[in-house]
Design a protein around this motif. Structure first.
Motif: not given
Length: 689
Positions: A427, A442-443, A555, A570, A617
């Motif tokens: 991100n 938020e991975s 996510t 995910t 996603y």
């Protein structure tokens, strides 16, 4: 010149006389004839013993049951869920089969059927003549009993050993069953072309009547197909069928089964074909049934032909509601709209497991037409798991090492380890630190790698292997934190690993089969697998608390099923930068206390023209959301005991700010010192070891 050749001839004659005399003396002295007879007799006795043993152990006593019963699949509730079958039609007893077809078959195939001992000396003489004259057995002459043995117990190969086995088994069948039983089994197990087995289905396929209603002409047409089902079937070759029918009717007259007038009348009849045969849809869960067969073969050593034809009852973990809903999702083409420039669409697969038992409740191994025992992507592919590995490789061993859900982790661009591994967040956002639960939801990649570096790669490797996934030596590095497994994993492996989070730290062994019972009621497979405690219950609950945030505000937000609370993770694996932005593998794994579902999407072969220009996603999330929204209403809808870690943290902050409680401040300071001590210990351990 003539004198020379005459001398040579005399010398040769003299040599042959001397050689012949010596040979005869040698033959007589050592009794060679007796030895040859003894050797041949021994070979005969050994082969007879072998084939007798083979006939006695060939399950002939349950042959009728096996032919009568298709292998049935029983679901987790004890209900029949379909049939596995090979060479099986609708079984009918002899009193439901017209005497006309019985007479047509005996007149054509075996005139002495009702009186012979199951074999034909004349037939074996013809087979021996073929072997001598043509160097191979050309067939022909087998009795109905021998044909039954060949079709149901042996292969179709024309070899001496097969013919010998056929003889002994035919004798055993003739001793075990009445002639009526043998005729019943034969007519129900014969092939009649166009994918039709058995006289009942053949009658419906070609004439639209039951086997009990066949007249002379129809019976002769069906009997004609026994010689060559493809060449004589009346749909594809009506002229051949009529010609052969008339020959059969002539044989029936010669065998005194018809009068001359009846035979002539039948020969003059038109075919009058009518197809009322309905193909069985009992193989309605194809990927699940394929997986059953694979497990029975690979895990329990059964043969495919036995599984399909011996009338077993296979008790499974199948949940028909889950399976139906999962298949319905994969039938919705609008959910799978991504495609390459050449129009090729990516593949996908999903599997659902009961976390308490490990039983596979539902599975779909691909999009599009199913191929019998073809590629099942849910069980057979090996793909990089991406960030879906983080709970297994990083966060679980960290919690087990003393970290807390809200421990602060580094979140700045930096190189780690001896190889200066430099991860980045997809991100593009960074900060000095980030709470663990937020890093997971938020991975973010940086804190995951930093944490694995702190606790040690060895600890991460041990954790992943503890969850049942082998980590190759070449993969034992910091890239493990981001799913860098060259050997890859299957959706089934990932679903199995996540059962530990849904089941208080106990890892369940994924399986399809619970028990197999043969046609005689004997249990031949009994699966008594037990779960293994791989992490503490406390760790499992903490991990679930953090993974709830993945679908609530992380996510997995777009994959969250409406009105349901699920936890999970995910994952994406990126394509080489030279391809541009895109992914080659997408993962969504979610669970409730009742079910774990792992879904994957990607191309079977990834290259610069075949990859997804989206993330999970965007592309896989709608698929996962749809299948979960339709499956979960059929679950027990058990609620989580755990609370979302983000909510826990917010409540903690609110309580702290509202009370000004010095005890909470002291507890936080203590936990901070504890975290620092744990991190220092792990760093020192990695440095020295």
């Amino acid at each position: 010149m003539n004198t020379f050749f005459s001398k040579i001839a005399k010398l040769f004659k003299l040599f042959m006389e001397k050689f012949g005399n010596r040979f005869r003396r040698f033959w007589k002295r050592y009794q060679i004839t007796r030895w040859i007879i003894l050797i041949l007799a021994s070979i005969f006795l050994i082969l007879s013993g072998y084939f007798t043993y083979k006939a006695k152990t060939a399950d002939i006593g349950v042959l009728k049951l096996q032919l009568k019963e298709s292998t049935r699949v029983i679901d987790s509730e004890g209900n029949e869920a379909g049939k596995l079958y090979s060479q099986k039609g609708t079984f009918v007893e002899l009193n439901e089969i017209s005497p006309n077809i019985q007479n047509a078959v005996t007149s054509t195939e075996d005139k002495t059927f009702w009186t012979n001992s199951g074999f034909s000396i004349l037939g074996y003489a013809r087979a021996a003549a073929g072997l001598v004259l043509h160097g191979r057995i050309i067939g022909g002459g087998s009795t109905i009993t021998q044909q039954l043995v060949k079709n149901s117990l042996l292969s179709q190969k024309q070899t001496f050993l097969r013919k010998a086995a056929e003889f002994f088994m035919a004798v055993e069948v003739n001793k075990t069953y009445s002639k009526k039983d043998i005729m019943t089994m034969y007519l129900n197990n014969a092939y009649f072309g166009n994918g039709v087995w058995g006289v009942e289905d053949a009658s419906m396929k070609y004439f639209g009547v039951h086997a009990s209603q066949l007249d002379y002409s129809q019976s002769a047409v069906i009997a004609a197909m026994l010689r060559s089902p493809s060449y004589y079937n009346p749909i594809d070759h009506p002229d051949n069928a009529i010609s052969r029918r008339n020959l059969v009717l002539g044989l029936m007259f010669n065998n005194k089964k018809l009068t001359k007038e009846q035979a002539l009348q039948a020969k003059n009849e038109k075919l009058n074909l009518k197809d009322r045969y309905q193909v069985s849809n009992s193989y309605k869960y194809p990927y699940y049934y394929d997986a059953i067969i694979d497990e029975a073969i690979n895990k329990y050593g059964l043969k495919e032909e036995d599984i399909l034809s011996k009338g077993y009852k296979i008790y499974t973990s199948l949940n028909q509601d889950y399976q139906t809903q999962m298949q319905n999702t994969f039938d919705k083409s609008w959910l799978f709209t991504t495609s390459a420039a050449d129009g090729t669409t990516p593949q996908a697969a999903s599997v659902a497991i009961n976390p308490q038992s490990g039983g596979v409740a539902a599975i779909v191994g691909g999009i599009g037409d199913h191929v019998f025992r073809g590629l099942n992507r849910a069980t057979q592919i090996k793909r990089q798991p991406g960030s879906a590995i983080k709970p297994l490789a990083v966060y679980t061993p960290a919690i087990e090492s003393g970290y807390r859900y809200d421990s602060l982790l580094p979140n700045q661009l930096k190189s780690y380890g001896k190889n200066n591994y430099r991860p980045s967040n997809s991100n593009g956002r960074y900060s000095e630190t980030i709470p663990m639960y937020k890093a997971l939801s938020e991975s973010d990649n940086v804190p995951a790698v930093a944490l694995l570096n702190k606790i040690g790669v060895k600890k991460g490797v041990n954790s992943v292997e503890n969850f049942g996934i082998n980590v190759d030596k070449s993969d034992q590095n910091l890239a493990l934190a981001l799913g860098g497994l060259q050997t890859g994993v299957s959706p089934l492996q990932m679903a199995q690993a996540y059962t530990a989070f849904a089941n208080d730290g106990k890892l369940a062994t994924a399986h399809f089969i619970n028990k197999i019972v043969d046609a005689d009621g004997k249990v031949i497979v009994d699966n008594n697998q037990t779960n293994k405690q791989v992490i503490s219950s406390r760790t499992a609950k903490t991990m679930t608390s953090m993974m709830l945030g993945v679908f609530n505000n992380g996510t997995g937000y777009t994959a969250k099923p409406a009105d349901y609370t699920i936890a999970g993770k995910t994952g994406d694996t990126e394509v080489p930068s030279s391809y541009g932005f895109g992914t080659k593998d997408q993962w969504v794994i979610g669970y409730t206390p009742d079910v774990v579902v792992a879904s994957w999407m990607g191309y079977d072969k990834t290259d610069e023209n075949h990859f997804m220009k989206t993330a999970a996603y965007q592309t896989l999330a709608p698929v996962f959301k749809d299948e979960m929204e339709n499956m979960l209403p059929y679950s027990n809808e058990t609620d989580f005991d755990e609370e979302d870690a983000a909510t826990m943290y917010a409540n903690k902050k609110d309580t702290k700010s509202g009370s000004g409680n010095w005890i909470d401040d002291l507890q936080d300071n203590f936990n901070s010192v504890k975290d620092n001590a744990t991190q220092w210990y792990n760093s020192a351990k990695n440095f020295f070891g």
